[in-house]
Design an enzyme around this catalytic site. Structure first.
Site, PDB file in Angstrom:
ATOM      1  N   CYS A  45      35.451  28.526  18.400  1.00 29.06           N
ATOM      2  CA  CYS A  45      34.786  29.752  18.849  1.00 29.06           C
ATOM      3  C   CYS A  45      33.424  29.878  18.157  1.00 29.06           C
ATOM      4  O   CYS A  45      33.368  30.100  16.947  1.00 29.06           O
ATOM      5  CB  CYS A  45      35.681  30.940  18.510  1.00 29.06           C
ATOM      6  SG  CYS A  45      34.878  32.542  18.554  1.00 29.06           S
ATOM      7  N   CYS A  48      32.846  32.980  16.106  1.00 19.76           N
ATOM      8  CA  CYS A  48      33.671  32.974  14.897  1.00 19.76           C
ATOM      9  C   CYS A  48      33.012  32.158  13.796  1.00 19.76           C
ATOM     10  O   CYS A  48      33.049  32.532  12.620  1.00 19.76           O
ATOM     11  CB  CYS A  48      35.062  32.421  15.203  1.00 19.76           C
ATOM     12  SG  CYS A  48      35.960  33.365  16.457  1.00 19.76           S
TER      13      CYS A  48
END
Length: 132
Positions: A45, A48
């Protein structure tokens, strides 16, 4: 033990077990983030990858580290697990996550930071310091 206590949970079941270990009546903040690739050590991600070091810096800040809070880093799984509409993180009425990363005050579900907000160090620090 006063001060920030850090836990890690891999997946939904581990998250629920960690909450049981902490017990009721305690302040709990959770960072829901994409699981990391074992060979690269990076999350699948991109948001992230940006957010995690910022959250790490904030929880090491002396003001935040002194706050009585239980902090859980929760790895939601790989992309396929996360995208499944039936995954517990999405269906659990106490979470109802729609995106990652999400920083959530577990007992106060209205208090959350989403995606790009977590890239803002000041917002993240205020999230921990403002306990309302």
């Amino acid at each position: 033990m006063p001060g920030l206590q850090h836990y890690t949970a891999q997946g939904y079941d581990a998250y629920k077990q960690t909450l049981e270990t902490i017990g009721k009546g305690k302040r709990v903040v959770a960072l829901f983030t994409g699981s990391k690739n074992l060979s690269t050590g990076q999350s699948w991600c991109p948001d992230c990858v940006v957010a995690e070091p910022i959250v790490d810096q904030v929880i090491q800040d002396t003001v935040v580290a002194a706050i009585d809070v239980h902090f859980i880093t929760v790895f939601v799984g790989n992309r396929e697990v996360w995208r499944d509409p039936a995954v517990g993180f999405r269906t659990d009425p106490s979470l109802k996550l729609t995106c990652i990363p999400t920083l959530l005050e577990v007992r106060n579900k209205a208090k959350r930071l989403l995606e790009g907000q977590i890239a803002n160090k000041n917002l993240v620090k205020d999230f921990f310091v403002d306990e309302d």
